[in-house]
Design a protein around this motif. Structure first.
Motif, PDB file in Angstrom:
ATOM      1  N   GLU A 203       0.836  -1.334   0.089  1.00 20.05           N
ATOM      2  CA  GLU A 203       0.021  -0.009  -0.071  1.00 20.05           C
ATOM      3  C   GLU A 203       0.618   1.125  -0.101  1.00 20.05           C
ATOM      4  O   GLU A 203       0.591   2.208  -0.700  1.00 20.05           O
ATOM      5  N   SER A 204       2.070   1.274   0.744  1.00 26.74           N
ATOM      6  CA  SER A 204       2.848   2.644   0.651  1.00 26.74           C
ATOM      7  C   SER A 204       3.352   2.725  -0.578  1.00 26.74           C
ATOM      8  O   SER A 204       3.349   3.893  -1.150  1.00 26.74           O
ATOM      9  N   TYR A 205       3.578   1.701  -1.391  1.00 25.25           N
ATOM     10  CA  TYR A 205       4.287   1.956  -2.734  1.00 25.25           C
ATOM     11  C   TYR A 205       3.202   2.182  -3.683  1.00 25.25           C
ATOM     12  O   TYR A 205       3.544   2.623  -4.558  1.00 25.25           O
ATOM     13  N   ARG A 206       2.021   1.722  -3.446  1.00 28.20           N
ATOM     14  CA  ARG A 206       0.953   2.383  -4.255  1.00 28.20           C
ATOM     15  C   ARG A 206       0.703   3.682  -4.013  1.00 28.20           C
ATOM     16  O   ARG A 206       0.603   4.396  -5.093  1.00 28.20           O
ATOM     17  N   TYR A 207       1.019   4.153  -2.957  1.00 28.17           N
ATOM     18  CA  TYR A 207       0.710   5.448  -2.680  1.00 28.17           C
ATOM     19  C   TYR A 207       1.751   6.539  -3.181  1.00 28.17           C
ATOM     20  O   TYR A 207       1.374   7.577  -4.042  1.00 28.17           O
TER      21      TYR A 207
END
Length: 251
Positions: A203-207
């Motif tokens: 999720e952090s890398y999607r952000y």
């Protein structure tokens, strides 16, 4: 880039309260700090080192300078600046995220760089320095995470000495349609998977992928720098415009 409603801003593709973004971004970087350097090499296939090398080459940093490596994270630029400014200079590694600062401090101390580096937790929108006190400011892959980018650029202008320069290294926009499609596929399909496998955090890398798409394009950012007072504002595209280096001077 803020929306018309100044009470809201973007967190990736989401619209959030402006006063919430800082803590949301903090959560992302607390999560990724320990694996940040490894993921940088994976994500960019090591090319981020070339982008940073070019930034250093354009910085004009020399012995005796006082340099602010803003949003400096794990200290890649700080390490080189520390060598360039020498014993009579100073490099300030500044970041809003204490987890990133701790990783950077440990890495630089392991490299034996201790004498001319200061570590300061700070918000780019309200830099804790007097007017006209810094020779060079760099901010690499950090501006897109700032809630109010205009305010941050004004703050950087304020603390720079007359004759000082700002360099902003950041993901940007490519005009190459084929490259853009490939980059989009990589960003939204491959990158979160890599984040899951390497950092156990998709999720952090999607952000991070979304935040790149919401960042101002090259001409818009150049205009923001000019509005803040910077002269001779210009930019240089790297890797087809996926990344751009903006530069401006305070006179």
């Amino acid at each position: 880039m803020k929306e018309e409603n100044q009470d809201t801003t973007h967190f990736g593709y989401k619209t959030v309260e402006s006063n919430q973004k800082e803590s949301l971004v903090a959560d992302v970087f607390h999560s990724v700090a320990a694996k940040y350097d490894i993921m940088n090499d994976f994500m960019s296939f090591g090319i981020h080192r070339l982008w940073k090398r070019q930034t250093i080459a354009c910085s004009g940093v020399r012995k005796g300078h006082r340099v602010l490596d803003l949003a400096g994270g794990t200290g890649d630029l700080t390490a080189k600046f520390s060598q360039l400014v020498g014993d009579t200079g100073q490099v300030i590694l500044g970041d809003i995220n204490d987890s990133m600062l701790k990783v950077g401090r440990d890495k630089l101390r392991d490299l034996g760089l201790v004498n001319n580096i200061e570590y300061v937790q700070m918000n780019a929108q309200a830099l804790p320095f007097p007017d006209n006190s810094i020779d060079v400011i760099t901010i690499a892959f950090g501006l897109r995470n700032v809630t109010d980018k205009d305010e941050a650029i004004r703050s950087m202008y304020r603390v720079l000495k007359p004759g000082g320069r700002l360099l902003i290294l950041e993901f940007s926009k490519t005009d190459n349609e084929a490259l853009s499609k490939l980059y989009d596929f990589y960003s939204f399909n491959i990158l979160p998977t890599m984040g899951k496998l390497v950092a156990n955090d998709s999720e952090s890398y999607r952000y991070l992928a979304e935040s790149i798409r919401m960042h101002p394009d090259q001409e818009t950012l150049k205009g923001m720098m000019e509005t803040a007072g910077f002269e001779q504002a210009s930019y240089q595209n790297f890797t087809g415009g996926i990344v751009a280096l903006h530069r401006g001077f305070k006179y």
